[in-house]
Motif scaffolding. Structure first.
Motif, PDB file in Angstrom:
ATOM      1  N   UNK A 161       0.813  -1.216   0.000  1.00  0.00           N
ATOM      2  CA  UNK A 161       0.000   0.000   0.000  1.00  0.00           C
ATOM      3  C   UNK A 161       0.848   1.268   0.000  1.00  0.00           C
ATOM      4  N   UNK A 162       2.177   1.134   0.105  1.00  0.00           N
ATOM      5  CA  UNK A 162       3.051   2.303   0.209  1.00  0.00           C
ATOM      6  C   UNK A 162       3.897   2.471  -1.049  1.00  0.00           C
ATOM      7  N   UNK A 186       1.179   6.424   1.637  1.00  0.00           N
ATOM      8  CA  UNK A 186       0.060   5.549   1.288  1.00  0.00           C
ATOM      9  C   UNK A 186      -0.626   5.988   0.004  1.00  0.00           C
ATOM     10  N   UNK A 187      -1.459   5.079  -0.539  1.00  0.00           N
ATOM     11  CA  UNK A 187      -2.153   5.336  -1.797  1.00  0.00           C
ATOM     12  C   UNK A 187      -3.191   6.449  -1.676  1.00  0.00           C
ATOM     13  N   UNK A 188      -3.525   6.830  -0.450  1.00  0.00           N
ATOM     14  CA  UNK A 188      -4.475   7.931  -0.240  1.00  0.00           C
ATOM     15  C   UNK A 188      -3.816   9.298  -0.398  1.00  0.00           C
ATOM     16  N   UNK A 189      -2.499   9.315  -0.619  1.00  0.00           N
ATOM     17  CA  UNK A 189      -1.759  10.555  -0.822  1.00  0.00           C
ATOM     18  C   UNK A 189      -1.157  10.572  -2.224  1.00  0.00           C
ATOM     19  N   UNK A 190      -1.114  11.752  -2.825  1.00  0.00           N
ATOM     20  CA  UNK A 190      -0.450  11.932  -4.107  1.00  0.00           C
ATOM     21  C   UNK A 190       0.763  12.820  -3.896  1.00  0.00           C
ATOM     22  N   UNK A 191       1.912  12.388  -4.381  1.00  0.00           N
ATOM     23  CA  UNK A 191       3.133  13.176  -4.246  1.00  0.00           C
ATOM     24  C   UNK A 191       3.101  14.354  -5.218  1.00  0.00           C
ATOM     25  N   UNK A 192       3.109  15.570  -4.671  1.00  0.00           N
ATOM     26  CA  UNK A 192       3.119  16.772  -5.511  1.00  0.00           C
ATOM     27  C   UNK A 192       4.532  17.150  -5.924  1.00  0.00           C
ATOM     28  N   UNK A 193       5.438  17.174  -4.950  1.00  0.00           N
ATOM     29  CA  UNK A 193       6.830  17.493  -5.237  1.00  0.00           C
ATOM     30  C   UNK A 193       7.718  16.991  -4.119  1.00  0.00           C
ATOM     31  N   UNK A 208      12.622  16.511   1.533  1.00  0.00           N
ATOM     32  CA  UNK A 208      11.346  17.214   1.703  1.00  0.00           C
ATOM     33  C   UNK A 208      10.314  16.645   0.735  1.00  0.00           C
ATOM     34  N   UNK A 209       9.072  16.604   1.175  1.00  0.00           N
ATOM     35  CA  UNK A 209       8.006  16.121   0.286  1.00  0.00           C
ATOM     36  C   UNK A 209       6.686  16.815   0.604  1.00  0.00           C
ATOM     37  N   UNK A 210       5.917  17.076  -0.437  1.00  0.00           N
ATOM     38  CA  UNK A 210       4.585  17.675  -0.305  1.00  0.00           C
ATOM     39  C   UNK A 210       3.574  16.745  -0.960  1.00  0.00           C
ATOM     40  N   UNK A 211       2.487  16.481  -0.235  1.00  0.00           N
ATOM     41  CA  UNK A 211       1.464  15.540  -0.708  1.00  0.00           C
ATOM     42  C   UNK A 211       0.093  16.204  -0.718  1.00  0.00           C
ATOM     43  N   UNK A 212      -0.759  15.723  -1.619  1.00  0.00           N
ATOM     44  CA  UNK A 212      -2.174  16.088  -1.629  1.00  0.00           C
ATOM     45  C   UNK A 212      -2.979  14.886  -1.179  1.00  0.00           C
ATOM     46  N   UNK A 213      -3.950  15.129  -0.313  1.00  0.00           N
ATOM     47  CA  UNK A 213      -4.839  14.063   0.124  1.00  0.00           C
ATOM     48  C   UNK A 213      -5.863  13.781  -0.978  1.00  0.00           C
ATOM     49  N   UNK A 214      -5.906  12.535  -1.445  1.00  0.00           N
ATOM     50  CA  UNK A 214      -6.873  12.143  -2.467  1.00  0.00           C
ATOM     51  C   UNK A 214      -8.203  11.790  -1.812  1.00  0.00           C
ATOM     52  N   UNK A 215      -9.298  12.018  -2.533  1.00  0.00           N
ATOM     53  CA  UNK A 215     -10.564  11.538  -1.998  1.00  0.00           C
ATOM     54  C   UNK A 215     -10.656  10.034  -2.262  1.00  0.00           C
ATOM     55  N   UNK A 216     -11.657   9.397  -1.701  1.00  0.00           N
ATOM     56  CA  UNK A 216     -11.745   7.940  -1.741  1.00  0.00           C
ATOM     57  C   UNK A 216     -11.803   7.401  -3.158  1.00  0.00           C
ATOM     58  N   UNK A 218     -10.604   8.793  -5.931  1.00  0.00           N
ATOM     59  CA  UNK A 218      -9.312   8.963  -6.598  1.00  0.00           C
ATOM     60  C   UNK A 218      -8.311   7.914  -6.125  1.00  0.00           C
ATOM     61  N   UNK A 219      -8.315   7.617  -4.824  1.00  0.00           N
ATOM     62  CA  UNK A 219      -7.399   6.604  -4.279  1.00  0.00           C
ATOM     63  C   UNK A 219      -7.694   5.228  -4.853  1.00  0.00           C
ATOM     64  N   UNK A 220      -8.971   4.908  -5.024  1.00  0.00           N
ATOM     65  CA  UNK A 220      -9.351   3.622  -5.600  1.00  0.00           C
ATOM     66  C   UNK A 220      -8.921   3.519  -7.054  1.00  0.00           C
ATOM     67  N   UNK A 221      -9.020   4.618  -7.801  1.00  0.00           N
ATOM     68  CA  UNK A 221      -8.594   4.627  -9.197  1.00  0.00           C
ATOM     69  C   UNK A 221      -7.091   4.359  -9.295  1.00  0.00           C
ATOM     70  N   UNK A 222      -6.304   4.947  -8.374  1.00  0.00           N
ATOM     71  CA  UNK A 222      -4.862   4.748  -8.392  1.00  0.00           C
ATOM     72  C   UNK A 222      -4.490   3.303  -8.068  1.00  0.00           C
ATOM     73  N   UNK A 223      -5.328   2.614  -7.302  1.00  0.00           N
ATOM     74  CA  UNK A 223      -5.066   1.224  -6.937  1.00  0.00           C
ATOM     75  C   UNK A 223      -5.277   0.275  -8.124  1.00  0.00           C
TER      76      UNK A 223
END
Length: 224
Positions: A161-162, A186-193, A208-216, A218-223
């Motif tokens: 999942x990571x 985790x798959x619920x996060x998208x790496x922005x930079x 350093x890392x910046x992430x965006x929280x995906x909605x449910x 979007x996370x399922x689509x990435x899986x």
């Protein structure tokens, strides 16, 4: 958005850091201010106490011969319950509640062995992440620190999942040209930079890392 930074505080002359905690604390303060969370491995506990960031709270634990600290901005997160520590797994973990979304973040820092008992530490770390995710209904995971392993080795044992910020195509994370520091997310996060900061006081380059929280959805689509 979630921002995080990891620093292995073992710079080239360790004795200098041990004898000058004011310098170490200032270097940490300058690098970490503004991040939602940060992870410090091989850190001197007295230096953590001197970090000039009053809006942050900390957990510091001894893992064998060295210490590891987790920190979070209290404007962004609130600690939930006790923290977790394994001296065999060489990790420290905490559950944090996002003050904006009320989602639960599992933040875990590691300093894995580079020789003896490294396989056991990896196994215990992976098991911890999976067990806590299932038990506490965790929404997002950040696992970072000094893994003392290349990305391809981490990929062999990490929970599926990571994902990893640092991969084989990334630059080195140490002054010696190694790739041993990483942030897994985790798959619920998208790496922005992400950014490996090579021009600092430390022999391990801060990551350093910046992430965006995906909605449910979007996370399922990435899986898939």
């Amino acid at each position: 958005m979630t921002t995080s930074i990891i620093i292995n505080c073992d710079h080239t002359t360790r004795a200098t850091a041990l004898n000058n905690t004011d310098k170490l604390a200032k270097a940490i303060t300058d690098l970490t201010e503004g991040f939602d969370t940060f992870i410090l491995s091989e850190v001197v506990p007295t230096a953590v106490k001197k970090i000039a960031l009053p809006e942050y709270d900390y957990v510091t634990e001894k893992l064998g011969y060295d210490h590891l600290a987790l920190a979070w901005n209290q404007v962004a997160y609130t600690k939930k319950g006790p923290h977790f520590v394994s001296r065999e797994g060489k990790y420290v973990g905490i559950l944090l509640e996002d003050n904006l979304t009320e989602e639960t973040l599992l933040l875990t820092g590691v300093h894995h062995p580079h020789k003896q008992k490294k396989k056991e530490a990896r196994r215990l770390t992976a098991k911890f992440i999976e067990d806590i995710r299932d038990k506490y209904d965790v929404d997002k995971v950040l696992l970072g620190g000094d893994f003392n392993a290349k990305p391809e080795i981490i990929n062999e044992w990490k929970p599926s999942c990571l994902a990893m910020v640092v991969n084989e195509d990334s630059g080195p994370t140490t002054a010696k040209g190694n790739q041993v520091d990483n942030i897994l997310y985790s798959e619920s996060l998208e790496l922005d930079e992400s950014y490996i900061d090579e021009g600092t006081y430390f022999s391990h380059h801060p990551l350093n890392a910046t992430f965006t929280q995906l909605d449910e959805d979007e996370a399922e689509e990435d899986d898939e």
